[in-house]
Design an enzyme around this catalytic site. Structure first.
Site, short mmCIF file in Angstrom:
data_model
loop_
_atom_site.label_atom_id
_atom_site.label_comp_id
_atom_site.label_asym_id
_atom_site.label_seq_id
_atom_site.Cartn_x
_atom_site.Cartn_y
_atom_site.Cartn_z
N HIS A 134 41.05 34.34 36.71
CA HIS A 134 39.87 34.79 36.65
C HIS A 134 38.77 33.97 36.95
O HIS A 134 37.66 34.70 37.61
CB HIS A 134 39.78 34.51 35.08
CG HIS A 134 40.40 35.12 34.12
ND1 HIS A 134 41.50 34.40 33.25
CD2 HIS A 134 40.68 36.46 33.71
CE1 HIS A 134 42.23 35.58 32.48
NE2 HIS A 134 41.81 36.68 33.06
N GLY A 136 41.55 41.57 40.21
CA GLY A 136 42.88 40.84 40.85
C GLY A 136 43.91 41.77 41.18
O GLY A 136 44.31 42.67 40.39
N GLN A 139 46.59 48.65 38.12
CA GLN A 139 45.32 48.64 37.40
C GLN A 139 44.14 48.88 38.69
O GLN A 139 43.37 49.73 38.47
CB GLN A 139 45.12 47.41 36.73
CG GLN A 139 43.53 47.23 35.98
CD GLN A 139 43.07 46.35 35.07
OE1 GLN A 139 43.69 46.50 34.04
NE2 GLN A 139 43.03 44.91 35.80
N SER A 156 48.77 33.72 34.38
CA SER A 156 48.51 35.10 33.49
C SER A 156 48.19 34.18 32.08
O SER A 156 48.90 33.17 31.87
CB SER A 156 49.78 35.75 33.37
OG SER A 156 49.72 36.52 32.15
N SER A 157 47.35 34.87 31.39
CA SER A 157 47.04 34.60 30.31
C SER A 157 48.27 34.36 29.18
O SER A 157 48.28 33.52 28.47
CB SER A 157 46.06 35.27 29.47
OG SER A 157 44.87 35.49 30.02
P1 AMP Z 1 42.98 40.02 32.34
O1 AMP Z 1 42.02 38.82 31.50
O2 AMP Z 1 44.44 39.43 32.14
O3 AMP Z 1 42.76 41.24 31.89
O4 AMP Z 1 42.48 40.01 33.77
C1 AMP Z 1 41.20 40.01 34.31
C2 AMP Z 1 41.22 40.12 35.73
O5 AMP Z 1 41.53 39.07 36.26
C3 AMP Z 1 41.89 41.25 36.07
O6 AMP Z 1 41.09 41.83 37.32
C4 AMP Z 1 43.23 40.68 36.85
O7 AMP Z 1 43.83 41.43 37.65
C5 AMP Z 1 42.63 39.44 37.14
N1 AMP Z 1 43.84 38.47 37.17
C6 AMP Z 1 44.65 38.17 36.37
N2 AMP Z 1 45.53 37.03 36.67
C7 AMP Z 1 45.23 36.90 37.94
C8 AMP Z 1 45.79 36.20 38.86
N3 AMP Z 1 46.86 35.36 38.76
N4 AMP Z 1 45.12 35.92 40.32
C9 AMP Z 1 44.19 36.94 40.48
N5 AMP Z 1 43.73 37.56 39.51
C10 AMP Z 1 44.17 37.61 38.44
#
Ligand code: AMP
Length: 290
Positions: free
Chosen positions: A37, A147, A153, A185-186
């Protein structure tokens, strides 16, 4: 940093910002921030006058048996991280703020979704484009940052922006990984120690697939088979998919001769992990897209 909950309030702030001819960079998220993020925030900060980040765990994109209730939420930690990374406005609506009544118009994605996560998570991308349409209309960003960890997505958002004429520049940034290769990853917090070690095999397997292409392998099925064997032999997880497809169209290919995605999804006991590589025909990683 301002923290805003109300869509209407944010929309009127944005209209004022637009009058000052300031450019807005937007990073949509579901919170529980990690370096994936913050890498998006850093890039958006550099390229725009103003940075807006949203945190919203969107119920519409979770299936009935998925992890909406247990999805990690950590507002205090996220607020601190957002401040540190120069976020100007943090948008944190509640579900009732975003969906005060049942929607009377539904969005349905018809392309790029019959494969990968779209196949195993029916309705997921319908929920994603619905919430993004609302967020894009509220925030009216000049640029939106995603990301490539979530490459399907990104491909679907690319269609959304093109099909519905959003005047937004779409920017896809590299997957951020731990030193040992695991993609941030969360959901990683829901792995136990043994599963964490096993999860490292996702990236190792992807790298093996990449090496095969670098060595001249053109047959997607042979790559899928070896990646499958590596993950099956080294993890206790259930393989959801391993696919090689054209990118961003996400169609099956017989031969690797242009940009492809090699993608995997594996279900562990409390976390379903995804990872991928975007590779050119020679097996070189394509780290970012715009
Ligand atoms: P999320 O909170 O998981 O929905 O992710 C929010 C944004 O962060 C999305 O555009 C994801 O693709 C990006 N994102 C999540 N994990 C990663 C990562 N490891 N590297 C780069 N971007 C990420």
């Amino acid at each position: 940093m301002e923290i805003i909950k109300s869509p209407r309030e944010l929309q009127s702030m944005v209209i004022d910002i637009k009058k000052q001819h300031k450019e807005i960079g937007f990073v949509p998220t579901m919170g529980a921030f990690h370096e994936g993020h913050t890498s998006l925030m850093k890039q958006a900060r550099k390229e725009n006058d103003l940075l807006i980040t949203s945190i919203f765990v969107n119920p519409l994109q979770f299936g009935a048996n998925e992890d909406f209730d247990t999805y990690p939420r950590n507002a205090d930690h996220d607020i601190e991280i957002a401040k540190k990374h120069g976020v100007d406005i943090l948008f944190m609506p509640e579900v009732e703020d975003m969906y005060p009544q049942e929607l009377s118009i539904r969005m349905h994605v018809t392309k790029r979704t019959n494969v990968l996560c779209g196949k195993s998570r029916p309705g997921h991308f319908d929920g994603v484009v619905t919430v993004l349409t609302k967020l894009f209309n509220i925030i009216m960003p000049n640029r939106a940052y995603f990301g490539l960890k979530d490459a399907q997505q990104f491909a679907v958002v690319d269609s959304l922006i093109t099909d519905y004429n959003f005047p937004i520049e779409l920017i896809g940034l590299p997957t951020i990984r731990d030193n040992n290769g695991l993609a941030n990853s969360s959901r990683n917090v829901n792995l136990d120690q043994a599963e964490y070690e096993e999860a490292l095999w996702l990236y190792r397997a992807l790298k093996h697939g990449q090496q095969m292409i670098k060595a001249g392998e053109k047959n997607p099925q042979l790559i899928i088979s070896e990646v499958n064997n590596i993950i099956a032999a080294n993890t206790s997880g259930t393989i959801d998919y391993i696919e090689v497809l054209s990118y961003p169209e996400l169609t099956p290919i017989k031969q690797i001769d242009s940009l492809i995605i090699l993608a995997v999804a594996v279900k562990f006991s409390r976390a379903r992990l995804i990872d991928n590589m975007l590779l050119d025909k020679d097996g070189n990683i394509v780290p970012s897209l715009r």
